[in-house]
Design an enzyme around this catalytic site. Structure first.
Site, PDB file in Angstrom:
ATOM      1  N   MET A  41       0.812  -1.220   0.000  1.00 44.11           N
ATOM      2  CA  MET A  41       0.000   0.000   0.000  1.00 44.11           C
ATOM      3  C   MET A  41       0.846   1.273   0.000  1.00 44.11           C
ATOM      4  O   MET A  41       0.350   2.351  -0.323  1.00 44.11           O
ATOM      5  CB  MET A  41      -0.937   0.013   1.214  1.00 44.11           C
ATOM      6  CG  MET A  41      -2.006  -1.057   1.178  1.00 44.11           C
ATOM      7  SD  MET A  41      -3.105  -0.904  -0.244  1.00 44.11           S
ATOM      8  CE  MET A  41      -4.133   0.467   0.267  1.00 44.11           C
ATOM      9  N   LEU A  62      -9.279  -3.529   2.296  1.00 46.08           N
ATOM     10  CA  LEU A  62      -9.236  -3.980   3.684  1.00 46.08           C
ATOM     11  C   LEU A  62      -7.798  -3.948   4.203  1.00 46.08           C
ATOM     12  O   LEU A  62      -7.514  -4.438   5.294  1.00 46.08           O
ATOM     13  CB  LEU A  62      -9.803  -5.403   3.805  1.00 46.08           C
ATOM     14  CG  LEU A  62     -11.136  -5.670   3.085  1.00 46.08           C
ATOM     15  CD1 LEU A  62     -11.622  -7.080   3.376  1.00 46.08           C
ATOM     16  CD2 LEU A  62     -12.190  -4.663   3.485  1.00 46.08           C
ATOM     17  N   ALA A  63      -6.881  -3.374   3.404  1.00 47.20           N
ATOM     18  CA  ALA A  63      -5.469  -3.358   3.791  1.00 47.20           C
ATOM     19  C   ALA A  63      -5.230  -2.284   4.845  1.00 47.20           C
ATOM     20  O   ALA A  63      -5.652  -1.147   4.671  1.00 47.20           O
ATOM     21  CB  ALA A  63      -4.605  -3.075   2.560  1.00 47.20           C
ATOM     22  N   ALA A  64      -4.539  -2.655   5.908  1.00 55.85           N
ATOM     23  CA  ALA A  64      -4.220  -1.659   6.940  1.00 55.85           C
ATOM     24  C   ALA A  64      -3.287  -2.250   7.985  1.00 55.85           C
ATOM     25  O   ALA A  64      -3.252  -3.465   8.179  1.00 55.85           O
ATOM     26  CB  ALA A  64      -5.493  -1.194   7.647  1.00 55.85           C
ATOM     27  N   THR A 109     -13.810   2.772  10.117  1.00 60.15           N
ATOM     28  CA  THR A 109     -13.849   2.035  11.388  1.00 60.15           C
ATOM     29  C   THR A 109     -14.523   2.819  12.508  1.00 60.15           C
ATOM     30  O   THR A 109     -14.444   4.054  12.554  1.00 60.15           O
ATOM     31  CB  THR A 109     -12.412   1.685  11.845  1.00 60.15           C
ATOM     32  OG1 THR A 109     -12.451   1.226  13.198  1.00 60.15           O
ATOM     33  CG2 THR A 109     -11.487   2.878  11.791  1.00 60.15           C
ATOM     34  N   GLU A 111     -13.368   3.012  15.301  1.00 62.74           N
ATOM     35  CA  GLU A 111     -12.296   3.670  16.059  1.00 62.74           C
ATOM     36  C   GLU A 111     -12.204   5.160  15.723  1.00 62.74           C
ATOM     37  O   GLU A 111     -11.548   5.917  16.422  1.00 62.74           O
ATOM     38  CB  GLU A 111     -10.951   2.986  15.785  1.00 62.74           C
ATOM     39  CG  GLU A 111     -10.789   1.641  16.483  1.00 62.74           C
ATOM     40  CD  GLU A 111     -10.592   1.756  17.997  1.00 62.74           C
ATOM     41  OE1 GLU A 111      -9.887   2.670  18.446  1.00 62.74           O
ATOM     42  OE2 GLU A 111     -11.157   0.919  18.723  1.00 62.74           O
ATOM     43  N   TYR A 137      -3.985   4.688  14.826  1.00 59.70           N
ATOM     44  CA  TYR A 137      -4.803   3.905  13.894  1.00 59.70           C
ATOM     45  C   TYR A 137      -6.077   4.657  13.542  1.00 59.70           C
ATOM     46  O   TYR A 137      -6.417   4.814  12.357  1.00 59.70           O
ATOM     47  CB  TYR A 137      -5.144   2.545  14.526  1.00 59.70           C
ATOM     48  CG  TYR A 137      -6.221   1.778  13.785  1.00 59.70           C
ATOM     49  CD1 TYR A 137      -5.964   1.190  12.552  1.00 59.70           C
ATOM     50  CD2 TYR A 137      -7.507   1.658  14.320  1.00 59.70           C
ATOM     51  CE1 TYR A 137      -6.958   0.504  11.870  1.00 59.70           C
ATOM     52  CE2 TYR A 137      -8.494   0.969  13.649  1.00 59.70           C
ATOM     53  CZ  TYR A 137      -8.213   0.398  12.430  1.00 59.70           C
ATOM     54  OH  TYR A 137      -9.203  -0.274  11.756  1.00 59.70           O
ATOM     55  N   LYS A 141      -7.129   6.147   9.881  1.00 60.13           N
ATOM     56  CA  LYS A 141      -8.365   5.703   9.235  1.00 60.13           C
ATOM     57  C   LYS A 141      -9.269   6.892   8.905  1.00 60.13           C
ATOM     58  O   LYS A 141     -10.013   6.855   7.925  1.00 60.13           O
ATOM     59  CB  LYS A 141      -9.103   4.715  10.139  1.00 60.13           C
ATOM     60  CG  LYS A 141      -8.605   3.286  10.027  1.00 60.13           C
ATOM     61  CD  LYS A 141      -9.064   2.653   8.702  1.00 60.13           C
ATOM     62  CE  LYS A 141      -8.628   1.209   8.583  1.00 60.13           C
ATOM     63  NZ  LYS A 141      -8.972   0.615   7.275  1.00 60.13           N
ATOM     64  N   HIS A 167     -15.565  -6.654  14.349  1.00 59.22           N
ATOM     65  CA  HIS A 167     -16.150  -7.886  13.802  1.00 59.22           C
ATOM     66  C   HIS A 167     -15.131  -8.992  13.978  1.00 59.22           C
ATOM     67  O   HIS A 167     -13.970  -8.868  13.635  1.00 59.22           O
ATOM     68  CB  HIS A 167     -16.591  -7.707  12.355  1.00 59.22           C
ATOM     69  CG  HIS A 167     -15.688  -6.856  11.528  1.00 59.22           C
ATOM     70  ND1 HIS A 167     -15.591  -5.496  11.703  1.00 59.22           N
ATOM     71  CD2 HIS A 167     -14.840  -7.171  10.535  1.00 59.22           C
ATOM     72  CE1 HIS A 167     -14.706  -5.013  10.833  1.00 59.22           C
ATOM     73  NE2 HIS A 167     -14.232  -6.011  10.128  1.00 59.22           N
ATOM     74  N   ARG A 172     -10.108 -14.372  13.175  1.00 64.97           N
ATOM     75  CA  ARG A 172      -9.566 -13.208  13.867  1.00 64.97           C
ATOM     76  C   ARG A 172      -8.162 -13.526  14.372  1.00 64.97           C
ATOM     77  O   ARG A 172      -7.900 -14.630  14.881  1.00 64.97           O
ATOM     78  CB  ARG A 172     -10.491 -12.879  15.037  1.00 64.97           C
ATOM     79  CG  ARG A 172     -10.208 -11.582  15.763  1.00 64.97           C
ATOM     80  CD  ARG A 172     -10.143 -10.397  14.847  1.00 64.97           C
ATOM     81  NE  ARG A 172     -10.787  -9.223  15.393  1.00 64.97           N
ATOM     82  CZ  ARG A 172     -10.508  -7.994  14.980  1.00 64.97           C
ATOM     83  NH1 ARG A 172      -9.598  -7.786  14.045  1.00 64.97           N
ATOM     84  NH2 ARG A 172     -11.149  -6.955  15.480  1.00 64.97           N
TER      85      ARG A 172
HETATM   86  P1  GDP Z   1      -9.908  -2.693  19.151  1.00 66.75           P
HETATM   87  O1  GDP Z   1     -11.247  -2.371  19.715  1.00 66.75           O
HETATM   88  O2  GDP Z   1      -9.831  -2.521  17.676  1.00 66.75           O
HETATM   89  O3  GDP Z   1      -8.794  -2.023  19.857  1.00 66.75           O
HETATM   90  O4  GDP Z   1      -9.772  -4.310  19.331  1.00 66.75           O
HETATM   91  P2  GDP Z   1      -8.934  -5.192  20.388  1.00 66.75           P
HETATM   92  O5  GDP Z   1      -9.549  -6.545  20.361  1.00 66.75           O
HETATM   93  O6  GDP Z   1      -7.466  -5.098  20.119  1.00 66.75           O
HETATM   94  O7  GDP Z   1      -9.210  -4.490  21.798  1.00 66.75           O
HETATM   95  C1  GDP Z   1     -10.507  -4.392  22.327  1.00 66.75           C
HETATM   96  C2  GDP Z   1     -10.430  -3.896  23.752  1.00 66.75           C
HETATM   97  O8  GDP Z   1      -9.829  -4.895  24.567  1.00 66.75           O
HETATM   98  C3  GDP Z   1      -9.586  -2.624  23.940  1.00 66.75           C
HETATM   99  O9  GDP Z   1     -10.261  -1.781  24.849  1.00 66.75           O
HETATM  100  C4  GDP Z   1      -8.311  -3.152  24.591  1.00 66.75           C
HETATM  101  O10 GDP Z   1      -7.643  -2.195  25.412  1.00 66.75           O
HETATM  102  C5  GDP Z   1      -8.879  -4.275  25.441  1.00 66.75           C
HETATM  103  N1  GDP Z   1      -7.895  -5.282  25.862  1.00 66.75           N
HETATM  104  C6  GDP Z   1      -7.681  -5.712  27.129  1.00 66.75           C
HETATM  105  N2  GDP Z   1      -6.707  -6.628  27.154  1.00 66.75           N
HETATM  106  C7  GDP Z   1      -6.277  -6.784  25.875  1.00 66.75           C
HETATM  107  C8  GDP Z   1      -5.280  -7.629  25.280  1.00 66.75           C
HETATM  108  O11 GDP Z   1      -4.576  -8.383  25.941  1.00 66.75           O
HETATM  109  N3  GDP Z   1      -5.148  -7.530  23.916  1.00 66.75           N
HETATM  110  C9  GDP Z   1      -5.931  -6.682  23.167  1.00 66.75           C
HETATM  111  N4  GDP Z   1      -5.765  -6.646  21.836  1.00 66.75           N
HETATM  112  N5  GDP Z   1      -6.865  -5.888  23.714  1.00 66.75           N
HETATM  113  C10 GDP Z   1      -7.038  -5.937  25.056  1.00 66.75           C
END
Ligand code: GDP
Length: 315
Positions: A41, A62-64, A109, A111, A137, A141, A167, A172
């Site tokens: 990209m 969907l690249a990122a 997103t 986010e 991020y 986005k 999702h 995942r």
């Molecule tokens: P996001 O919503 O795109 O950031 O998806 P994630 O699955 O990475 O994180 C979702 C939520 O889970 C965020 O609020 C993170 O701070 C929380 N979280 C808590 N512990 C963890 C962990 O060990 N890994 C990740 N990825 N997220 C965590």
């Protein structure tokens, strides 16, 4: 996405980046019908070549760099790939195709919303809500979102943005919290690991099933005109709620004895709560969902139990 498009008899091209990328072999093994193009990209010339080679009617970007935590550690790379990469791709379509014959999907997103107190509509975020991203991020986005809309308005291109809430599913990555939890619960159940180390447990997310969201992305490009659509489940739950459902499904009882916390998994700024409102996608596109959060947890836990069992008996 590839699986869904192949089921609809599309001729599917997939872009893979990097030298000796181990994901390429996995992609080719699972989807031998997908034609792989090597491009990055951040390389506009490679994207021009990708558009020339594939002569697409639909492009799904969907690249990122897509992991929020990783984006804090690699903010410049995130800006280049997740933000400017969208511009590179849109320009490639303009240069190497007749843009009036190509429909582009941009993966925006939830986010971008940020979940802050002052900006939290009671009925959930919709297409009109304010943006206040909380991570490199989310900021990258937001650039992608606006440059996509700008190309729609400036050049009359069919570019639609899907503002998707989290999702999840069997594919995942285990660096995301849902899969990390379901995989760990399966391994704990099978005696393969003693516990699970997480960051903050109070944040809330609007989690849905990726397979449902793929249909919505496709529906956006079949619509009569380009537009922006929120895809969400319309309900929100905390990491603790996800842990409870997972440990219940795995028949492990209370999750608390198994879960440790480490600041390494906490973020410099957090999105406290995300809740989306998919009313527009439901009424305009006829989009719907096949599973709720419990159904999502059940299918992920069952998948991970089977996968971990197979891996441990093969070892
Ligand atoms: P996001 O919503 O795109 O950031 O998806 P994630 O699955 O990475 O994180 C979702 C939520 O889970 C965020 O609020 C993170 O701070 C929380 N979280 C808590 N512990 C963890 C962990 O060990 N890994 C990740 N990825 N997220 C965590």
């Amino acid at each position: 996405m590839a699986e869904f498009l192949l089921s609809k008899n599309y001729d599917v091209y997939g872009v893979v980046r990097g030298q000796n990328n181990p994901k390429r072999a996995a992609l080719e093994a699972e989807f031998p019908e997908v034609k792989v193009i090597e491009a990055d990209m951040t390389d506009p010339t490679a994207l021009v070549r990708a558009v020339e080679l594939s002569a697409p009617t639909e492009v799904y970007n969907l690249a990122a760099i897509s992991h929020v935590g990783y984006s804090f550690k690699n903010p410049t790379l995130t800006a280049e790939v997740t933000g400017k990469g969208v511009l590179n791709l849109l320009e490639a379509v303009r240069i190497a195709a007749d843009p009036s014959t190509v429909r582009v999907y941009q993966a925006s997103t939830s986010e971008m919303f940020g979940g802050l107190d002052y900006n939290r509509p009671g009925a959930g975020y919709d297409e009109q809500s304010l943006f206040h991203p909380r991570s490199p991020y989310g900021v990258a986005k937001l650039y992608g979102h606006w440059i996509a809309k700008n190309y729609r308005e400036s050049y009359d291109m069919f570019v639609s943005c899907g503002i998707l809430f989290n999702h999840e599913g069997e594919r995942r990555g285990p660096e995301f919290v849902t899969r990390k939890i379901t995989k760990a619960a399966a391994r704990i159940k099978l005696g393969l690991q003693p516990n699970l180390v997480l960051g903050d447990l109070w944040p809330k997310r609007d989690w849905g099933y990726a397979k449902d969201y793929v249909v919505g992305m496709w529906q956006m490009l079949q619509h009569t005109e380009p537009d922006d659509f929120v895809l969400a489940s319309g309900s929100t739950a905390s990491i603790e709620d996800f842990l409870s459902l997972t440990f219940e499904q795995a028949e492990l009882g209370d999750w608390r004895p198994y879960v440790l916390q480490d600041p390494a998994f906490m973020r410099p700024a957090e999105v406290d709560i995300l809740l989306g409102n998919p009313a527009k996608a439901e009424s305009v596109l006829g989009w719907g969902r096949s599973v709720d959060l419990r159904g999502l947890v059940d299918l992920m836990v069952n998948f991970d139990l089977a996968a971990e069992e197979a891996a441990s008996s093969a070892a």
